[in-house]
Enzyme design. Sequence first.
Site, PDB file in Angstrom:
ATOM      1  N   ASN A   1       0.868   8.208   3.468  1.00  0.00           N
ATOM      2  CA  ASN A   1       1.870   7.588   2.601  1.00  0.00           C
ATOM      3  C   ASN A   1       1.613   7.911   1.131  1.00  0.00           C
ATOM      4  O   ASN A   1       0.484   8.230   0.764  1.00  0.00           O
ATOM      5  CB  ASN A   1       1.828   6.064   2.791  1.00  0.00           C
ATOM      6  CG  ASN A   1       2.610   5.623   4.005  1.00  0.00           C
ATOM      7  OD1 ASN A   1       3.630   6.194   4.331  1.00  0.00           O
ATOM      8  ND2 ASN A   1       2.122   4.593   4.677  1.00  0.00           N
TER       9      ASN A   1
ATOM     10  N   ASP B   1       0.829  -1.204   0.000  1.00  0.00           N
ATOM     11  CA  ASP B   1       0.000   0.000   0.000  1.00  0.00           C
ATOM     12  C   ASP B   1       0.868   1.260   0.000  1.00  0.00           C
ATOM     13  O   ASP B   1       0.409   2.342   0.331  1.00  0.00           O
ATOM     14  CB  ASP B   1      -0.957   0.017   1.206  1.00  0.00           C
ATOM     15  CG  ASP B   1      -0.230   0.152   2.531  1.00  0.00           C
ATOM     16  OD1 ASP B   1      -0.857   0.598   3.498  1.00  0.00           O
ATOM     17  OD2 ASP B   1       0.948  -0.196   2.595  1.00  0.00           O
TER      18      ASP B   1
ATOM     19  N   CYS C   1       6.074   9.011  10.543  1.00  0.00           N
ATOM     20  CA  CYS C   1       5.739   7.596  10.431  1.00  0.00           C
ATOM     21  C   CYS C   1       5.878   6.969  11.812  1.00  0.00           C
ATOM     22  O   CYS C   1       6.740   7.368  12.597  1.00  0.00           O
ATOM     23  CB  CYS C   1       6.682   6.903   9.443  1.00  0.00           C
ATOM     24  SG  CYS C   1       6.323   5.156   9.163  1.00  0.00           S
ATOM     25  N   HIS C   2       5.023   5.979  12.114  1.00  0.00           N
ATOM     26  CA  HIS C   2       5.123   5.349  13.434  1.00  0.00           C
ATOM     27  C   HIS C   2       5.862   4.013  13.379  1.00  0.00           C
ATOM     28  O   HIS C   2       5.842   3.254  14.337  1.00  0.00           O
ATOM     29  CB  HIS C   2       3.753   5.183  14.084  1.00  0.00           C
ATOM     30  CG  HIS C   2       2.713   4.561  13.196  1.00  0.00           C
ATOM     31  ND1 HIS C   2       1.383   4.855  13.278  1.00  0.00           N
ATOM     32  CD2 HIS C   2       2.824   3.647  12.202  1.00  0.00           C
ATOM     33  CE1 HIS C   2       0.708   4.157  12.384  1.00  0.00           C
ATOM     34  NE2 HIS C   2       1.560   3.407  11.727  1.00  0.00           N
TER      35      HIS C   2
ATOM     36  N   ASP D   1       8.229  -0.937   9.326  1.00  0.00           N
ATOM     37  CA  ASP D   1       7.797  -1.379   8.010  1.00  0.00           C
ATOM     38  C   ASP D   1       8.946  -1.917   7.165  1.00  0.00           C
ATOM     39  O   ASP D   1       8.718  -2.607   6.174  1.00  0.00           O
ATOM     40  CB  ASP D   1       7.118  -0.219   7.275  1.00  0.00           C
ATOM     41  CG  ASP D   1       5.926   0.318   8.045  1.00  0.00           C
ATOM     42  OD1 ASP D   1       4.867  -0.320   7.988  1.00  0.00           O
ATOM     43  OD2 ASP D   1       6.065   1.353   8.713  1.00  0.00           O
TER      44      ASP D   1
ATOM     45  N   HIS E   1      10.365   3.716   5.824  1.00  0.00           N
ATOM     46  CA  HIS E   1      10.142   2.295   5.550  1.00  0.00           C
ATOM     47  C   HIS E   1      11.445   1.605   5.167  1.00  0.00           C
ATOM     48  O   HIS E   1      11.426   0.574   4.487  1.00  0.00           O
ATOM     49  CB  HIS E   1       9.068   2.097   4.473  1.00  0.00           C
ATOM     50  CG  HIS E   1       7.698   2.451   4.936  1.00  0.00           C
ATOM     51  ND1 HIS E   1       6.549   1.997   4.315  1.00  0.00           N
ATOM     52  CD2 HIS E   1       7.259   3.216   5.963  1.00  0.00           C
ATOM     53  CE1 HIS E   1       5.482   2.473   4.938  1.00  0.00           C
ATOM     54  NE2 HIS E   1       5.898   3.220   5.940  1.00  0.00           N
TER      55      HIS E   1
END
Length: 463
Positions: free
Chosen positions: A158, A124, A179-180, A265, A208
């Site tokens: 994102n 995604d 971002c977490h 991620d 990521h």
Amino acid sequence: MPVKISFIGAGSVRYTVKLVGDLAKTKELNGSLISFMDIDEERLNAVDNLAKRYTEEIGGNLKFEKTTNREKSLKDADFVINTALYRAPGHEDGYVSYEIMRDVAEKYGYYRGIDSQEFNMVSDYYTFTNYNHLKLSLDIAKSIEKICPNAWLIQTANPVFEITQLIKRLTNVKVVGFCHGVGGVHEVLKTLRLEENETDWQVAGVNHGIWLNRFLYKGEDGYQILDKWIEEESNNWEPKDPWDTHLAPAVIDMYKFYGLLPIGDTTRNSTWKHHHSLQAKKKWYGKFGAIDNEVERPKFYEELRQTKRMIIQVSKDPNIKITENWPEEFPKEKMSGEQQVPFINALTNDVEARLFLNVLNDGTIKNIPNDVVVEVPVKVNKNGIFPEKIQPDLPEKIKNYYIIPRITRMEMALEAFITGNRNILEEVLVRDPRTKNYDDIPKLWDEIFDLPFNKEMKEHYRS
């Protein structure tokens, strides 16, 4: 000190209400004005209703306004939180168009679509088929530049890497990517049964694509503890859910090759070896095969839709107590763990915070271009954002084999978007190891361009 915070794409109800809870629990931000903006009036009304009720339940003191007009919401804003996702006309949410484009790609033999290849396996995190969303994000930034040029843009939707980089390049907006994924460190420490207050850790990389470069436990090398866990306990590892990938076999495989542990991620951003089929995904990520597959991802999207429908219904019943019915998601006292509100409080009220943000490199990670956005630990206070020294430095293997190829993909995506050069989009598939018939590449892109919601994209890439 009170500020005005504009939520663009406020219809991400659950996430927005969670952040409002953080604002309500931050006493220094009492009296702040929260402006909700979304084009979906039903969701807009739901988030406005629930946010007010949640704030009241936890004893917060915030002011609220709602609007479908972006310019009105941005007027006099000090901070803008962008969670907006492009939604094709006639569709319930933004994920539908992604799934349609993925179906087109799979028809030509590209399992899980043409955006999920080596170095970017999160299905995604769209970069090449995502013209509509990139355009929406850039338009929002240009509105900020015009209406509230001194505001900070907190880019949350994102793809954080590409969008933050795009806005940095084409506007003067003060944009920072959030971002977490860094929260994966906490899961690793929990699995290894380590006390967090005894651990000295640092991560660095790109969004990521972050790595645990420093890992000390009680002053000793934490990687020795990890090695022992791998030898003695890793065979017993089982995922709790599809998102639980922090110490999966694929992650151990990445660690053995790169020398550092991937975090968040990044654990799903490995290579085709781990992702070429559902069977492979289950081998490397456990019984669910992680979240990025043809079973779990559609199930997740449907759960999101059902949750949104349920939340909208809940918003219409004032007798339902949010903190009593969903204490884990909307607690009375505990902060959510998201970084947006600590960032706002640090800049506004000098409550210094250590955060992990996406900012221009400017020499923070050696041998990575200065003008590239990296995700690194920073200190934030009233004077600004100050990256930590990355110590120890990331290994050259990670830079050369992982980060630089990921940057190359970002650069291709942005150059294609900025120039409208269709040849770059086709070159992406020329380099894709899944391509069997090169004559099919332009046909695939033609089908994507001809989708009803991609009319503007087709004009942009008209050769």
